[in-house]
Design an enzyme around this catalytic site. Structure first.
Site: not given
Ligand SMILES: NC(=O)c1ccc[n+]([C@@H]2O[C@H](COP(=O)([O-])OP(=O)(O)OC[C@H]3O[C@@H](n4cnc5c(N)ncnc54)[C@H](OP(=O)(O)O)[C@@H]3O)[C@@H](O)[C@H]2O)c1
Length: 354
Positions: A12, A14, A131, A161, A243
């Site tokens: 993902g 992050v 974030c 993002s 942001h």
């Molecule tokens: N982006 C930001 O600015 C930010 C900041 C702080 C916190 N967060 C939090 O971090 C989390 C991820 O954000 P992201 O932006 O990285 O999302 P993303 O790009 O959609 O990535 C999600 C990740 O989680 C994995 N995943 C999903 N379902 C899964 C499962 N059942 N078992 C194992 N892995 C699984 C995905 O793997 P696959 O590729 O295999 O589906 C992917 O690696 C969210 O909770 C978000 O709120 C994000």
């Protein structure tokens, strides 16, 4: 011996940024395993310039022997796997909202409350804040130390993002659709995001606030000071990374613009760019890929006795997520998991994809 790390959600936004940050900062790891959903098993993810790691399934992974887990697989997944990993002896640094407000889980921004990390012992879990909260509290802490903050009113301008890879694709596809006159069908966003702004991030709560707005208030109080009142309006904007926040701060005591500028200039993690000229402030496009929290447009807020207005910008994937988590891991490793400490570049033979 160095540490054994697991990165959960490694495919993902992050997760990939966590891998880059670990590499850039030469985290003393002997082994890094990358985990995601079963759909990604066998996929390769980059680790620095030269290494590639092969993804394993989170569901069946045995965390025995793992020292630190850096995770971002979404809240529901963290709720299930993090206690399992902690039970196996790992310390989980979780980026999702799952554990942030649990009283026995520390919620940490290293520039603000690094002492809270010691609380990891209770559950084996440390939460990384939202974030938008992270960049705001990094900028507020030095001002709070000078004049004690009473109240904060903030409006955010949050990039797509922050909602994951799918949301970035949606902005790209909708933008193209506008140019070629194709119909626009929101999929992950609630409304059209291309050439638009959406005042709705996460779910609506009973009082009419969104959960993102609630998070900014309760997390700021947990990290910085339980007496600070926060009123937030969180808005998604058609920006890929970075942001921005327009922040109005009301203080208990007087504080001048110059005092604020000085305090911010001396604060860890903050860069002040504040000239009243065309190039004298920072925008998200300039902050993307950068580590600091940038503070610009520092000026008196004349609507309250002791008030300042600020413009705060950061890369939401770096300081807003990956960098903050890796900084926590560095302190945890150096100050709490001693004995395996070694400042050497990672060696990854055991897990490198052949
Ligand atoms: N982006 C930001 O600015 C930010 C900041 C702080 C916190 N967060 C939090 O971090 C989390 C991820 O954000 P992201 O932006 O990285 O999302 P993303 O790009 O959609 O990535 C999600 C990740 O989680 C994995 N995943 C999903 N379902 C899964 C499962 N059942 N078992 C194992 N892995 C699984 C995905 O793997 P696959 O590729 O295999 O589906 C992917 O690696 C969210 O909770 C978000 O709120 C994000």
């Amino acid at each position: 011996m160095g540490f054994k790390l697991a990165v959960v959600g490694a495919t993902g936004n992050v997760g990939r940024e966590i891998l880059t940050t670990l590499c850039e900062r030469q985290f003393p790891a002997d082994e890094v395993v990358v985990l995601a959903s079963s759909a990604s098993v066998g996929r390769e993810v980059s680790f620095g310039e030269d290494d590639v790691l092969r993804v394993q399934a989170l569901d069946t992974f045995d965390f025995k022997g793992v020292d630190i887990v850096l995770s971002s697989p979404g809240s529901k997944v963290s709720a299930v796997f993090a206690p399992r990993a902690a039970k196996a002896g790992a310390v989980v640094i979780d980026n999702t909202s799952c554990f942030r407000m649990e009283p026995d889980v520390p919620l940490v921004v290293p520039e603000v409350n690094p002492q809270a990390i010691a609380g990891y012992r209770k559950r084996g879990i440390i939460a990384n804040p939202n974030c938008s909260t992270i960049q705001m509290v990094v900028a507020l802490k030095p001002l709070h130390d000078v004049a004690q903050i009473k109240r904060v009113v903030v409006a955010t301008y949050q990039s797509v993002s922050g909602a994951g890879r799918a949301a970035m694709d949606e902005l790209f596809n909708q933008t193209r659709a506008v140019y070629v006159n194709d119909p626009i069908k929101p999929e992950h966003m609630t409304k059209q995001i291309a050439f638009n702004v959406i005042p709705h991030i996460d779910i609506f709560m009973d009082d009419g606030a969104t959960k993102e707005e609630w998070k900014m208030a309760v997390e700021t109080r947990k990290i910085l000071d339980p007496d600070i009142a926060v009123s937030a309006t969180c808005v998604r904007v058609p920006v890929f990374i970075g942001h921005a926040e327009a922040v109005n701060v009301e203080f208990e005591r007087p504080i001048t613009e110059d005092q604020a500028r000085r305090a911010l200039r001396n604060a860890p993690g903050v860069v002040v760019v504040d000239h009243r000229a065309d190039e004298g402030y920072v925008t998200p496009a300039e902050a993307a890929g950068e580590d600091p929290v940038y503070v610009s447009r520092i000026r008196r807020d004349p609507s309250v006795p002791h008030g300042l207005s600020l413009w705060v910008v950061a890369d939401n994937l770096r300081k807003g997520a990956a960098l903050n988590a890796v900084q926590i891991a560095e302190i945890l490793a150096a100050e709490h998991l001693g004995g395996k400490r070694r400042a050497a570049p990672p060696r990854l033979e055991a897990v490198r994809a052949k």
